[in-house]
Design an enzyme around this catalytic site. Structure first.
Site: not given
Ligand code: GLN
Length: 196
Positions: A78, A169, A171
């Protein structure tokens, strides 16, 4: 295998738990010196602008580039995927610029800010449970990047040699197979470096 989780901001404890379920040892990494003691590094989800700022402040940019260039595996989930990208859509400055891909942040829009789904991932036998939270998408990849999964035609898991990235994610569920996959990448890298 000792697997570090970059512990500047974001979902650190959850990654350590998944790594341990997959049979590795999880270590919270707060200082660059700790990179010398680990066989692979996870950059967690959280907020990529904040993680990027803290990485600059604590000298992690060059240190992680060196770690990856030495062949050690790095896994970004992410926000961590955003941090790995060579290019970000829009005006935003990229961070590590290690993985040859262009990434769009918060790419699912407001209606689908967060959701769970089962994904077919190359290298994992049955569908993987994946949690998407304000997730990024990989919009373009270079020739060295292998696409491992897509969701509705968009790339959400990719690998470039020793670099692995997921939009979601892995995890936040009890399905730790992607951590197992990363652990095998770390084992292979350790074998190759001792054979040299
Ligand atoms: N929206 C976040 C970003 O742009 C990432 C979101 C996440 O890690 N769940 O950094």
């Amino acid at each position: 295998m000792n697997i570090g989780v970059l512990a500047l901001q974001g979902a650190v404890a959850e990654h350590i738990r998944s790594i341990e379920l997959a049979g590795g040892k999880g270590v919270a990494v707060k200082r660059t010196e700790q990179l010398a003691e680990i066989d692979g590094l996870i950059i967690p989800g959280g907020e990529s602008t904040t993680i990027g700022k803290l990485m600059r402040k604590y000298d992690f940019i060059e240190a992680i580039r060196g770690f990856a260039q030495a062949g050690k595996p790095v896994f970004g989930t992410c926000a961590g995927l955003i941090v790995l990208a060579k290019k970000l859509e829009g005006a935003e400055e990229p961070h590590l610029q290690l993985m040859d891909m262009t990434v769009a942040r918060n790419a699912f829009g407001r209606q689908r800010e967060s959701f769970e789904t089962d994904l077919d991932v190359k290298g994992i036998e049955t569908p993987l449970r994946a949690v998407f939270i304000r997730a990024p998408l990989i919009k373009e990849v270079g020739p060295e990047v292998d696409v491992l999964s897509t969701y509705k035609g968009e790339i959400v898991t990719a690998r470039q040699g020793n670099l692995l990235a997921s939009s979601y994610h892995p995890e936040l569920t009890d399905d730790f197979r992607l951590h197992g996959y990363f652990l095998r990448m770390a084992e292979e890298a350790a074998m190759n470096s001792s054979a040299r």
